[in-house]
Motif scaffolding. Structure first.
Motif, mmCIF file in Angstrom:
data_model
loop_
_atom_site.group_PDB
_atom_site.id
_atom_site.type_symbol
_atom_site.label_atom_id
_atom_site.label_comp_id
_atom_site.label_asym_id
_atom_site.label_seq_id
_atom_site.Cartn_x
_atom_site.Cartn_y
_atom_site.Cartn_z
ATOM 1 N N VAL A 266 -28.229 23.782 51.080
ATOM 2 C CA VAL A 266 -28.915 23.548 52.227
ATOM 3 C C VAL A 266 -28.320 24.696 53.554
ATOM 4 O O VAL A 266 -29.134 25.116 54.115
ATOM 5 C CB VAL A 266 -28.529 22.264 53.033
ATOM 6 N N ALA A 267 -26.921 24.932 53.435
ATOM 7 C CA ALA A 267 -26.646 26.074 54.284
ATOM 8 C C ALA A 267 -27.236 27.408 53.977
ATOM 9 O O ALA A 267 -27.641 28.191 54.788
ATOM 10 C CB ALA A 267 -25.102 26.253 54.068
ATOM 11 N N ALA A 268 -27.480 27.586 52.788
ATOM 12 C CA ALA A 268 -28.249 29.062 52.281
ATOM 13 C C ALA A 268 -29.605 29.006 52.864
ATOM 14 O O ALA A 268 -30.174 30.212 53.357
ATOM 15 C CB ALA A 268 -28.292 29.123 50.905
ATOM 16 N N VAL A 269 -30.222 27.626 52.706
ATOM 17 C CA VAL A 269 -31.464 27.765 53.222
ATOM 18 C C VAL A 269 -31.718 27.759 54.619
ATOM 19 O O VAL A 269 -32.344 28.656 55.359
ATOM 20 C CB VAL A 269 -32.387 26.546 52.669
ATOM 21 N N LEU A 270 -30.873 27.193 55.420
ATOM 22 C CA LEU A 270 -30.870 27.162 56.613
ATOM 23 C C LEU A 270 -30.381 28.390 57.417
ATOM 24 O O LEU A 270 -30.879 29.205 58.498
ATOM 25 C CB LEU A 270 -29.853 26.106 57.503
ATOM 26 N N ARG B 131 -22.322 25.356 59.588
ATOM 27 C CA ARG B 131 -21.883 26.423 58.694
ATOM 28 C C ARG B 131 -22.888 27.511 58.740
ATOM 29 O O ARG B 131 -22.409 28.902 58.872
ATOM 30 C CB ARG B 131 -21.559 25.821 57.149
ATOM 31 N N ALA B 132 -24.046 27.370 58.754
ATOM 32 C CA ALA B 132 -25.227 28.432 58.696
ATOM 33 C C ALA B 132 -25.232 29.180 59.997
ATOM 34 O O ALA B 132 -25.385 30.253 59.960
ATOM 35 C CB ALA B 132 -26.532 27.804 58.563
ATOM 36 N N LEU B 133 -24.657 28.125 61.033
ATOM 37 C CA LEU B 133 -24.883 29.098 62.484
ATOM 38 C C LEU B 133 -23.514 29.639 62.725
ATOM 39 O O LEU B 133 -23.338 30.307 63.661
ATOM 40 C CB LEU B 133 -25.194 28.043 63.643
ATOM 41 N N ASN C 186 -31.579 26.374 68.088
ATOM 42 C CA ASN C 186 -32.457 27.328 67.510
ATOM 43 C C ASN C 186 -33.695 27.053 66.679
ATOM 44 O O ASN C 186 -34.244 27.838 65.854
ATOM 45 C CB ASN C 186 -31.671 28.066 66.613
ATOM 46 N N ASN C 187 -34.541 26.377 67.629
ATOM 47 C CA ASN C 187 -35.860 26.188 67.123
ATOM 48 C C ASN C 187 -36.009 25.296 66.053
ATOM 49 O O ASN C 187 -37.043 25.009 65.346
ATOM 50 C CB ASN C 187 -36.948 27.487 67.122
#
Length: 269
Positions: free
Chosen positions: A55-59, A89-91, A156-157
């Motif tokens: 999920v983190a990679a996709v986001l 994590r992605a942000l 972030n949209n």
């Protein structure tokens, strides 16, 4: 909003239960319906497992785009709900209890207590666990949930909602009508089609390519049927795009079918 390099509207569905087939996704069709009612269209969709790394990679990739994204699933408070953590994590930010979310969750617990379900005391372990559903990435805003008050979040949209349709669909509508109302019916577009018989796709393809050159505001499409259930094979041919150009382009395509030996009605055997 669907041209290359421009902002798209996309859907990300998160959940092992979809990938395993234990549940069937319903969000794709509903979002397409809601967008169509507002003169908008879906530009892409993806299904992701519950794994936080996935999920983190996709986001991370998704946050790097200017796209408007609806994310369904994984924002509960059980171990398999990893979307909130993955988004933070992605942000590259922390998770923090959102004060409005905490208030709404407390209201929900009080509602339950009045109905004889649980306690309104937010210090009890069950309610402390429920507060985890208000832990959002720093900088997020809440997305109201009219079903049970427990909100989703927006950053972030990207709009993050539960996987339950009864909750997610009103949240989709609220987001489209509150955050993106200025985009409604911004682009005029239509879609027309007809059935062509006795004609292979390879023969009509050059005409479709020429059509898009003559009418640059139009895209031609071809959806063949191979004669399932004993029916006669046909091609669902059509055009989509600018309404004014579409009428001329459709007439051209119909005439090309006839000129190339096809027919607009089934051939009697």
């Amino acid at each position: 909003m669907s041209h290359k390099g421009q902002q798209k509207i996309r859907l990300i569905i998160i959940g092992d239960e979809i990938l395993s087939g234990r549940r069937q996704d319903k969000h794709f069709a509903k979002l397409v319906e809601l967008l169509s009612q507002r003169g908008l269209q879906l530009g892409g969709a993806q299904i992701v497992s519950d794994d936080q790394d996935d999920v983190a990679a996709v986001l991370e990739r998704s946050f790097a785009t200017p796209d408007i994204v609806f994310c369904c699933g994984g924002i509960g408070a059980t171990p398999d709900d990893q979307t909130r953590q993955a988004a933070a994590r992605a942000l590259g930010v922390e998770l923090r209890l959102h004060p409005e979310a905490a208030q709404l969750i407390a209201e929900r617990c009080a509602d339950n207590a009045r109905n004889g379900q649980g306690s309104a005391d937010m210090s009890v372990p069950e309610n402390q666990q429920r507060l985890q559903m208000g832990m959002f990435p720093v900088g997020a805003d809440i997305v109201p949930n009219p079903f049970n008050k427990i909100p989703g979040f927006f950053i972030n949209n990207h709009t993050f909602m539960p996987g339950f349709p009864v909750m997610a669909w009103p949240m989709m509508e609220w987001t489209l009508d509150t955050r993106y109302q200025s985009l409604h019916h911004q682009v005029r577009r239509v879609e027309h089609s007809f059935l062509a018989f006795n004609l292979p796709e390879s023969r009509i393809t050059p005409a479709m390519e020429r059509l898009e050159q003559v009418w640059p505001g139009i895209k031609a499409f071809s959806l063949p049927s191979v004669g399932e259930s004993g029916g006669q094979p046909y091609i669902d041919l059509g055009v989509k795009g600018d309404p004014d150009q579409a009428v001329q382009a459709l007439d051209y395509l119909r005439q090309q079918v006839l000129d190339l030996g096809g027919s607009l009605t089934p051939v009697q055997k």
